[in-house]
Design a protein around this motif. Structure first.
Motif: not given
Length: 263
Positions: A217-238
């Motif tokens: 169980g030794e593992v390594e994490f690599s983050i490739e994507k970090l995104q944010e979607r605000t309520m404004q994004h949801y309301k406008t469909g962005e």
């Protein structure tokens, strides 16, 4: 009063990347129906594709356990949280204080400590396309996409050998993971992201799944994507906005491109 108890949704942050198994990985599955001659302990598999995967509950539970253990008894860390003690004994059912950072991140059952909705969702991690293809074509696997490791338990009194077989996902396999952080109005984004970062790094320096003390169980994490979607994004469909540059310094140890530059 109502607004305080039910704060509005502010945004969702999506953290995606890969989990690489550096040693054999065993997260136990259902042994019912195993043929004679198969492994004694099998890994969890997708019932439709028969592919091994990492349940979100396994990663989430390990992160929470290590973060609580790092903080000790929550009585001495009321703001951050920790494990619960009652009369000097660990009380697993109690969970952490609902108002602590850990209580807010992982949630607290509604019937304990006034309850707290979870802010962290951890999805099941499935094999990447490349890793799936590699394991399907691997010539030396013992079972579909996995290996079988035989261990021998020696009776210290009689010296009798008791062999056992464990199915493992081989070292080198990679899984795609996704974490979803829900931020409510009034939440400190940096505090929760730092807790997630700390949890992932603690898992890297511990183990994921069973039998970690024996090298699994030794593992390594690599983050490739970090995104944010605000309520404004949801309301406008962005679509969600890329925020990896905003948090680059915080996650620098988990971003492979930055680690390679520093080397």
């Amino acid at each position: 009063m109502s607004e305080q108890n039910n704060p509005k949704l502010n945004s969702k942050i999506f953290i995606e990347g890969t989990i690489k198994a550096l040693t054999g990985l065993h997260i136990g599955g259902n042994s019912i129906g195993m043929a004679i001659g198969g492994a004694d302990k099998v890994v969890v598999r997708n019932p439709l594709t028969n592919e091994p995967y990492i349940p979100g509950s396994s990663l989430r539970g390990k992160m929470r356990s290590l973060l609580e253990r790092a903080r000790g008894d929550e009585k001495h860390n009321p703001t951050e949280g920790g494990f619960s003690l009652k009369e000097g004994k660990l009380e697993a059912s109690a969970g952490v204080n609902s108002e602590s950072l850990l209580g807010k991140l992982f949630g607290v059952s509604a019937d304990k400590n006034n309850g707290q909705p979870t802010r962290l969702m951890v999805r099941d991690a499935h094999l990447t396309t490349a890793s799936k293809k590699q394991l399907e074509n691997a010539p030396n696997t013992d079972m579909p996409m996995t290996e079988v490791k035989t261990e021998v338990n020696i009776d210290r009194i009689t010296s009798a050998a008791n062999p056992r077989q464990f199915e493992r996902v081989p070292a080198g396999a990679e899984f795609h993971f996704e974490l979803v952080l829900t931020l409510l109005e009034g939440d400190d984004e940096s505090q929760f992201l730092n807790l997630i970062r700390e949890g992932l790094e603690l898992v890297q320096n511990d183990s994921l799944g069973g039998h970690g003390s024996r090298g699994y169980g030794e593992v390594e994490f690599s983050i490739e994507k970090l995104q944010e979607r605000t309520m404004q994004h949801y309301k406008t469909g962005e679509a969600a906005a890329d925020v990896i540059n905003k948090h680059q310094e915080l996650f620098k140890n988990l971003l492979p491109e930055i680690a390679s530059v520093g080397a």
